[in-house]
Scaffold this motif. Sequence first.
Motif, PDB file in Angstrom:
ATOM      1  N   MET A 156       0.710 -15.327  -7.067  1.00 24.44           N
ATOM      2  CA  MET A 156       2.011 -14.939  -6.821  1.00 24.44           C
ATOM      3  C   MET A 156       2.995 -14.662  -8.116  1.00 24.44           C
ATOM      4  O   MET A 156       2.903 -15.478  -8.998  1.00 24.44           O
ATOM      5  CB  MET A 156       2.711 -15.778  -5.929  1.00 24.44           C
ATOM      6  N   TYR A 157       3.435 -13.652  -8.158  1.00 21.81           N
ATOM      7  CA  TYR A 157       4.241 -13.188  -9.272  1.00 21.81           C
ATOM      8  C   TYR A 157       5.632 -13.154  -8.988  1.00 21.81           C
ATOM      9  O   TYR A 157       6.027 -12.348  -8.385  1.00 21.81           O
ATOM     10  CB  TYR A 157       3.627 -11.779  -9.860  1.00 21.81           C
ATOM     11  N   PRO A 158       6.415 -14.515  -9.381  1.00 20.33           N
ATOM     12  CA  PRO A 158       7.527 -14.581  -9.141  1.00 20.33           C
ATOM     13  C   PRO A 158       8.727 -13.378  -9.564  1.00 20.33           C
ATOM     14  O   PRO A 158       8.429 -12.967 -10.579  1.00 20.33           O
ATOM     15  CB  PRO A 158       8.170 -15.906  -9.816  1.00 20.33           C
ATOM     16  N   ASN A 159       9.506 -12.928  -8.774  1.00 23.42           N
ATOM     17  CA  ASN A 159      10.700 -12.071  -9.217  1.00 23.42           C
ATOM     18  C   ASN A 159      11.944 -12.573 -10.181  1.00 23.42           C
ATOM     19  O   ASN A 159      12.238 -13.944  -9.778  1.00 23.42           O
ATOM     20  CB  ASN A 159      11.250 -11.327  -8.183  1.00 23.42           C
ATOM     21  N   SER A 160      12.324 -12.000 -10.937  1.00 20.80           N
ATOM     22  CA  SER A 160      13.632 -12.353 -11.971  1.00 20.80           C
ATOM     23  C   SER A 160      14.047 -11.039 -12.483  1.00 20.80           C
ATOM     24  O   SER A 160      13.295  -9.970 -12.469  1.00 20.80           O
ATOM     25  CB  SER A 160      12.910 -13.448 -12.884  1.00 20.80           C
ATOM     26  N   ALA A 161      15.242 -11.087 -13.082  1.00 16.76           N
ATOM     27  CA  ALA A 161      15.707 -10.082 -13.822  1.00 16.76           C
ATOM     28  C   ALA A 161      14.957  -9.462 -14.796  1.00 16.76           C
ATOM     29  O   ALA A 161      15.078  -8.394 -15.284  1.00 16.76           O
ATOM     30  CB  ALA A 161      17.418 -10.374 -13.991  1.00 16.76           C
ATOM     31  N   GLU A 162      14.358 -10.510 -15.413  1.00 18.28           N
ATOM     32  CA  GLU A 162      13.736 -10.070 -16.666  1.00 18.28           C
ATOM     33  C   GLU A 162      12.085  -9.588 -16.400  1.00 18.28           C
ATOM     34  O   GLU A 162      11.294  -9.280 -17.383  1.00 18.28           O
ATOM     35  CB  GLU A 162      13.591 -11.339 -17.517  1.00 18.28           C
ATOM     36  N   ALA A 163      11.695  -9.684 -15.155  1.00 14.40           N
ATOM     37  CA  ALA A 163      10.237  -9.649 -14.882  1.00 14.40           C
ATOM     38  C   ALA A 163       9.855  -8.200 -14.998  1.00 14.40           C
ATOM     39  O   ALA A 163      10.799  -7.308 -14.588  1.00 14.40           O
ATOM     40  CB  ALA A 163       9.926 -10.092 -13.449  1.00 14.40           C
TER      41      ALA A 163
ATOM     42  N   GLU B  42     -11.236 -16.247 -19.000  1.00 10.46           N
ATOM     43  CA  GLU B  42     -10.385 -15.805 -20.299  1.00 10.46           C
ATOM     44  C   GLU B  42     -10.383 -13.949 -20.166  1.00 10.46           C
ATOM     45  O   GLU B  42      -9.262 -13.460 -20.459  1.00 10.46           O
ATOM     46  CB  GLU B  42     -11.637 -16.109 -21.281  1.00 10.46           C
ATOM     47  N   GLU B  43     -11.462 -13.471 -19.593  1.00  9.29           N
ATOM     48  CA  GLU B  43     -11.236 -11.791 -19.468  1.00  9.29           C
ATOM     49  C   GLU B  43     -10.082 -11.572 -18.418  1.00  9.29           C
ATOM     50  O   GLU B  43      -9.221 -10.757 -18.496  1.00  9.29           O
ATOM     51  CB  GLU B  43     -12.381 -11.382 -18.924  1.00  9.29           C
ATOM     52  N   ILE B  44      -9.783 -12.186 -17.207  1.00 11.50           N
ATOM     53  CA  ILE B  44      -9.263 -11.826 -16.035  1.00 11.50           C
ATOM     54  C   ILE B  44      -7.695 -12.402 -16.445  1.00 11.50           C
ATOM     55  O   ILE B  44      -6.883 -11.445 -16.558  1.00 11.50           O
ATOM     56  CB  ILE B  44      -9.520 -12.712 -14.641  1.00 11.50           C
ATOM     57  N   LEU B  45      -7.385 -13.328 -17.142  1.00 12.55           N
ATOM     58  CA  LEU B  45      -6.327 -13.792 -17.414  1.00 12.55           C
ATOM     59  C   LEU B  45      -5.502 -13.094 -18.762  1.00 12.55           C
ATOM     60  O   LEU B  45      -4.287 -12.908 -18.888  1.00 12.55           O
ATOM     61  CB  LEU B  45      -6.207 -15.354 -17.928  1.00 12.55           C
ATOM     62  N   GLY B  46      -6.615 -12.671 -19.615  1.00 15.02           N
ATOM     63  CA  GLY B  46      -6.137 -11.876 -20.797  1.00 15.02           C
ATOM     64  C   GLY B  46      -5.856 -10.589 -20.363  1.00 15.02           C
ATOM     65  O   GLY B  46      -5.037  -9.941 -21.119  1.00 15.02           O
ATOM     66  N   ASP B  47      -6.125  -9.816 -19.182  1.00 17.88           N
ATOM     67  CA  ASP B  47      -5.583  -8.903 -18.690  1.00 17.88           C
ATOM     68  C   ASP B  47      -4.026  -8.829 -18.400  1.00 17.88           C
ATOM     69  O   ASP B  47      -3.315  -7.656 -18.242  1.00 17.88           O
ATOM     70  CB  ASP B  47      -6.485  -7.957 -17.691  1.00 17.88           C
ATOM     71  N   LEU B  48      -3.360  -9.837 -18.079  1.00 20.21           N
ATOM     72  CA  LEU B  48      -2.110 -10.000 -17.527  1.00 20.21           C
ATOM     73  C   LEU B  48      -1.234  -9.232 -18.211  1.00 20.21           C
ATOM     74  O   LEU B  48      -0.270  -8.602 -17.613  1.00 20.21           O
ATOM     75  CB  LEU B  48      -1.632 -11.472 -17.285  1.00 20.21           C
ATOM     76  N   PRO B  49      -1.118  -9.468 -19.624  1.00 25.19           N
ATOM     77  CA  PRO B  49      -0.092  -8.783 -20.183  1.00 25.19           C
ATOM     78  C   PRO B  49      -0.156  -7.122 -20.367  1.00 25.19           C
ATOM     79  O   PRO B  49       0.872  -6.659 -20.598  1.00 25.19           O
ATOM     80  CB  PRO B  49      -0.349  -9.164 -21.886  1.00 25.19           C
ATOM     81  N   ASN B  50      -0.994  -6.786 -20.009  1.00 28.15           N
ATOM     82  CA  ASN B  50      -1.577  -5.183 -19.692  1.00 28.15           C
ATOM     83  C   ASN B  50      -0.516  -4.799 -18.346  1.00 28.15           C
ATOM     84  O   ASN B  50      -0.228  -3.436 -18.408  1.00 28.15           O
ATOM     85  CB  ASN B  50      -2.662  -4.751 -19.266  1.00 28.15           C
ATOM     86  N   PHE B  51       0.032  -5.655 -17.486  1.00 30.38           N
ATOM     87  CA  PHE B  51       0.696  -5.456 -16.359  1.00 30.38           C
ATOM     88  C   PHE B  51       1.998  -6.183 -16.042  1.00 30.38           C
ATOM     89  O   PHE B  51       2.751  -5.569 -15.131  1.00 30.38           O
ATOM     90  CB  PHE B  51      -0.018  -5.145 -15.173  1.00 30.38           C
ATOM     91  N   THR B  52       2.277  -7.269 -16.664  1.00 34.33           N
ATOM     92  CA  THR B  52       3.357  -8.168 -16.423  1.00 34.33           C
ATOM     93  C   THR B  52       3.732  -9.044 -17.559  1.00 34.33           C
ATOM     94  O   THR B  52       2.954  -9.402 -18.491  1.00 34.33           O
ATOM     95  CB  THR B  52       3.025  -9.000 -15.131  1.00 34.33           C
ATOM     96  N   ASN B  53       5.024  -9.383 -17.349  1.00 38.36           N
ATOM     97  CA  ASN B  53       5.375 -10.525 -18.387  1.00 38.36           C
ATOM     98  C   ASN B  53       5.713 -11.950 -17.661  1.00 38.36           C
ATOM     99  O   ASN B  53       6.261 -12.754 -18.177  1.00 38.36           O
ATOM    100  CB  ASN B  53       6.821 -10.251 -19.040  1.00 38.36           C
ATOM    101  N   VAL B  54       5.193 -11.829 -16.404  1.00 30.60           N
ATOM    102  CA  VAL B  54       5.446 -13.111 -15.332  1.00 30.60           C
ATOM    103  C   VAL B  54       4.242 -13.860 -15.398  1.00 30.60           C
ATOM    104  O   VAL B  54       3.100 -13.570 -15.487  1.00 30.60           O
ATOM    105  CB  VAL B  54       5.705 -12.511 -14.020  1.00 30.60           C
TER     106      VAL B  54
ATOM    107  N   TYR C 274      -1.796  -2.670 -11.701  1.00 33.10           N
ATOM    108  CA  TYR C 274      -2.545  -4.025 -10.884  1.00 33.10           C
ATOM    109  C   TYR C 274      -3.207  -3.662  -9.850  1.00 33.10           C
ATOM    110  O   TYR C 274      -4.564  -4.351  -9.927  1.00 33.10           O
ATOM    111  CB  TYR C 274      -1.374  -4.885 -10.541  1.00 33.10           C
ATOM    112  N   CYS C 275      -3.080  -2.664  -9.020  1.00 31.04           N
ATOM    113  CA  CYS C 275      -3.876  -2.304  -8.159  1.00 31.04           C
ATOM    114  C   CYS C 275      -4.976  -1.332  -8.520  1.00 31.04           C
ATOM    115  O   CYS C 275      -6.054  -1.435  -8.049  1.00 31.04           O
ATOM    116  CB  CYS C 275      -3.151  -1.375  -6.986  1.00 31.04           C
TER     117      CYS C 275
END
Length: 103
Positions: free
Chosen positions: A7-14, A80-92, A21-22
């Motif tokens: 789950m990716y929490p929402n915020s003003a900075e997100a 490592e590969e899965i988590l390493g992809d996170l910065p490609n779609f979110t800062n959360v 992602y999809c």
Amino acid sequence: MIKVSVMYPNSAEATFDIDYYCNTHVPLVVSLLGDALKAGAVDHGIAGGAPGDAPAFIAMGHLTFDSVDAFQQSFGPHAEEILGDLPNFTNVQPTIQISEIKI
């Protein structure tokens, strides 16, 4: 059966690129987890519980496995590969929950 909810929490900075992602991240995860993954779903938050409220989560990914062990054995080698992809779609930083499916 268990469900792993990411789950990716929402915020003003997100920031969150739901198309990436999809269309890129989720197919990557599916290909890496293999037959251990029984089902998956993506939810994109559109509103909170009261009129005008923002959603609590920008998005949620749900992955179903036979057991926690099946999840850990399929995810661990590719973490490592899965988590390493996170910065490609979110800062959360996502919140992870593993639940036992009752119904």
